[in-house]
Design a protein around this motif. Structure first.
Motif, PDB file in Angstrom:
ATOM      1  N   LEU A 145       0.834  -1.203   0.000  1.00  0.00           N
ATOM      2  CA  LEU A 145       0.000   0.000   0.000  1.00  0.00           C
ATOM      3  C   LEU A 145       0.868   1.252   0.000  1.00  0.00           C
ATOM      4  O   LEU A 145       0.600   2.218  -0.730  1.00  0.00           O
ATOM      5  CB  LEU A 145      -0.924   0.002   1.215  1.00  0.00           C
ATOM      6  CG  LEU A 145      -2.085  -0.997   1.208  1.00  0.00           C
ATOM      7  CD1 LEU A 145      -2.814  -0.970   2.546  1.00  0.00           C
ATOM      8  CD2 LEU A 145      -3.046  -0.693   0.067  1.00  0.00           C
ATOM      9  N   GLY A 146       1.935   1.232   0.819  1.00  0.00           N
ATOM     10  CA  GLY A 146       2.840   2.376   0.869  1.00  0.00           C
ATOM     11  C   GLY A 146       3.561   2.630  -0.442  1.00  0.00           C
ATOM     12  O   GLY A 146       3.889   3.781  -0.773  1.00  0.00           O
ATOM     13  N   LEU A 147       3.787   1.572  -1.197  1.00  0.00           N
ATOM     14  CA  LEU A 147       4.461   1.695  -2.491  1.00  0.00           C
ATOM     15  C   LEU A 147       3.507   2.099  -3.611  1.00  0.00           C
ATOM     16  O   LEU A 147       3.943   2.404  -4.723  1.00  0.00           O
ATOM     17  CB  LEU A 147       5.112   0.352  -2.863  1.00  0.00           C
ATOM     18  CG  LEU A 147       6.347  -0.048  -2.057  1.00  0.00           C
ATOM     19  CD1 LEU A 147       6.650  -1.533  -2.262  1.00  0.00           C
ATOM     20  CD2 LEU A 147       7.551   0.802  -2.462  1.00  0.00           C
ATOM     21  N   ASP A 205       6.155   3.217 -16.587  1.00  0.00           N
ATOM     22  CA  ASP A 205       6.937   4.120 -15.750  1.00  0.00           C
ATOM     23  C   ASP A 205       6.842   3.786 -14.257  1.00  0.00           C
ATOM     24  O   ASP A 205       7.218   4.591 -13.407  1.00  0.00           O
ATOM     25  CB  ASP A 205       6.503   5.568 -15.970  1.00  0.00           C
ATOM     26  CG  ASP A 205       5.034   5.796 -15.635  1.00  0.00           C
ATOM     27  OD1 ASP A 205       4.301   4.792 -15.462  1.00  0.00           O
ATOM     28  OD2 ASP A 205       4.614   6.971 -15.558  1.00  0.00           O
ATOM     29  N   SER A 206       6.359   2.590 -13.908  1.00  0.00           N
ATOM     30  CA  SER A 206       6.199   2.211 -12.512  1.00  0.00           C
ATOM     31  C   SER A 206       7.250   1.183 -12.096  1.00  0.00           C
ATOM     32  O   SER A 206       7.523   0.236 -12.831  1.00  0.00           O
ATOM     33  CB  SER A 206       4.805   1.624 -12.281  1.00  0.00           C
ATOM     34  OG  SER A 206       4.689   1.071 -10.984  1.00  0.00           O
ATOM     35  N   ASP A 207       7.821   1.369 -10.895  1.00  0.00           N
ATOM     36  CA  ASP A 207       8.728   0.363 -10.339  1.00  0.00           C
ATOM     37  C   ASP A 207       8.011  -0.963 -10.109  1.00  0.00           C
ATOM     38  O   ASP A 207       8.649  -2.018  -9.991  1.00  0.00           O
ATOM     39  CB  ASP A 207       9.295   0.842  -8.998  1.00  0.00           C
ATOM     40  CG  ASP A 207      10.368   1.900  -9.166  1.00  0.00           C
ATOM     41  OD1 ASP A 207      10.790   2.145 -10.317  1.00  0.00           O
ATOM     42  OD2 ASP A 207      10.783   2.490  -8.143  1.00  0.00           O
ATOM     43  N   PRO A 256       6.921  -6.692 -18.458  1.00  0.00           N
ATOM     44  CA  PRO A 256       7.772  -5.604 -17.984  1.00  0.00           C
ATOM     45  C   PRO A 256       8.533  -5.998 -16.723  1.00  0.00           C
ATOM     46  O   PRO A 256       8.034  -6.751 -15.890  1.00  0.00           O
ATOM     47  CB  PRO A 256       6.771  -4.479 -17.691  1.00  0.00           C
ATOM     48  CG  PRO A 256       5.534  -4.843 -18.438  1.00  0.00           C
ATOM     49  CD  PRO A 256       5.505  -6.322 -18.491  1.00  0.00           C
ATOM     50  N   ARG A 257       9.719  -5.485 -16.581  1.00  0.00           N
ATOM     51  CA  ARG A 257      10.570  -5.820 -15.442  1.00  0.00           C
ATOM     52  C   ARG A 257      10.329  -4.842 -14.298  1.00  0.00           C
ATOM     53  O   ARG A 257      10.518  -3.647 -14.448  1.00  0.00           O
ATOM     54  CB  ARG A 257      12.038  -5.766 -15.857  1.00  0.00           C
ATOM     55  CG  ARG A 257      13.009  -6.173 -14.746  1.00  0.00           C
ATOM     56  CD  ARG A 257      14.442  -5.911 -15.200  1.00  0.00           C
ATOM     57  NE  ARG A 257      15.428  -6.463 -14.290  1.00  0.00           N
ATOM     58  CZ  ARG A 257      15.859  -5.867 -13.177  1.00  0.00           C
ATOM     59  NH1 ARG A 257      15.364  -4.700 -12.816  1.00  0.00           N
ATOM     60  NH2 ARG A 257      16.767  -6.437 -12.406  1.00  0.00           N
ATOM     61  N   PRO A 258       9.920  -5.359 -13.104  1.00  0.00           N
ATOM     62  CA  PRO A 258       9.799  -4.467 -11.939  1.00  0.00           C
ATOM     63  C   PRO A 258      11.182  -4.042 -11.456  1.00  0.00           C
ATOM     64  O   PRO A 258      12.199  -4.603 -11.859  1.00  0.00           O
ATOM     65  CB  PRO A 258       9.094  -5.346 -10.903  1.00  0.00           C
ATOM     66  CG  PRO A 258       9.436  -6.738 -11.293  1.00  0.00           C
ATOM     67  CD  PRO A 258       9.570  -6.759 -12.785  1.00  0.00           C
TER      68      PRO A 258
END
Length: 256
Positions: free
Chosen positions: A58-60, A119-121, A238-240
């Motif tokens: 949730l924090g991420l 564009d997301s980690d 996609p790669r995290p």
């Protein structure tokens, strides 16, 4: 020394393996209370871990596929729904019984939009593996659908004068997720053992092993297997940001 004492002293895998190896003898009066205490401790630790990972996700800014089903936990065990399920479907293994006494629903599935968000980690985080255990209500719906499909196939083959699907389907607990061959996770009932096989996918994965595997990688084994298996599929998966996420999600995880 009791199995519970040994488990608390760090012999976690050994104790769970020994209790599973007992088969239905784990229900013998001389063992069952001790084994149930181990199951409760295992589930208590698993609950702590999933709550911690859920909070960090949730924090991420992780986008859960089903936010209201992502994690629904009781602070104290409640066996009313479990007992009702067992009366209708058959006895649950000790670990699974204790799980459902504490956890109503677990689904760390990722929303499709975020899974592919360039564009997301967090992009691609849930590839190929779901930290998922359906609620008992969802499991009952899945069982009802399975019975209906079985009946339809029975009628079809009767019309074709073929002796297939004539036996009644065996009651089972379907818990969500599936193996690589698309077989649903779950097992037949009743199951009087300590644990049960959640998934057959080249090897048998019990519930205790399922959670250990998940927590070893912060709930997402893709964080370590991604580069090994997916370099040739980067456009599809996609790669995290593995280097950032793995330490955050595995920090302070309790051994099971």
């Amino acid at each position: 020394m009791t199995y519970y004492d040994r488990y608390k002293n760090g012999e976690c895998r050994e104790v769970c393996s020994e209790l599973l190896a007992m088969g239905t003898a784990v229900r013998d009066s001389a063992v069952v209370e001790d084994a149930a205490a181990v199951a409760r401790e295992f589930v208590s630790r698993a609950v702590r871990n999933v709550k911690q990972i859920h909070s960090r996700l949730l924090g991420l800014g992780y986008a859960f596929r089903r936010p209201k089903k992502a994690l629904v936990v009781r602070e104290e065990p409640c066996y009313r729904e479990v007992n009702a399920f067992e009366r209708e479907m058959g006895t649950l293994p000790l670990v699974v019984r204790e799980w459902y006494a504490r956890v109503e629903s677990l689904d760390f599935g990722q929303s499709e939009d975020q899974f592919r968000q360039s564009d997301s980690d967090l992009k691609g985080l849930e590839w190929h593996y779901e930290l998922l255990v359906w609620s008992l209500d969802e499991a009952m719906l899945a069982w009802a659908e399975l019975k209906e499909q079985h009946q339809e196939l029975r009628e079809h083959y009767r019309r074709e004068k073929m002796n297939l699907y004539q036996e009644d389907p065996v009651p089972c607990l379907i818990t969500g997720g599936c193996a690589s061959n698309n077989d649903s996770d779950g097992f037949s009932l009743p199951c009087l053992e300590f644990d049960a096989v959640k998934r057959e996918d080249g090897e048998s994965l019990t519930y205790t092993d399922f959670f250990r595997k998940a927590f070893q990688y912060g709930g997402f084994p893709v964080l370590t297997c991604h580069d090994q298996y997916l370099k040739q599929h980067t456009s599809l998966y996609p790669r995290p940001n593995i280097e950032r996420l793995l330490p955050l999600l595995t920090q302070d995880i309790i051994a099971l």
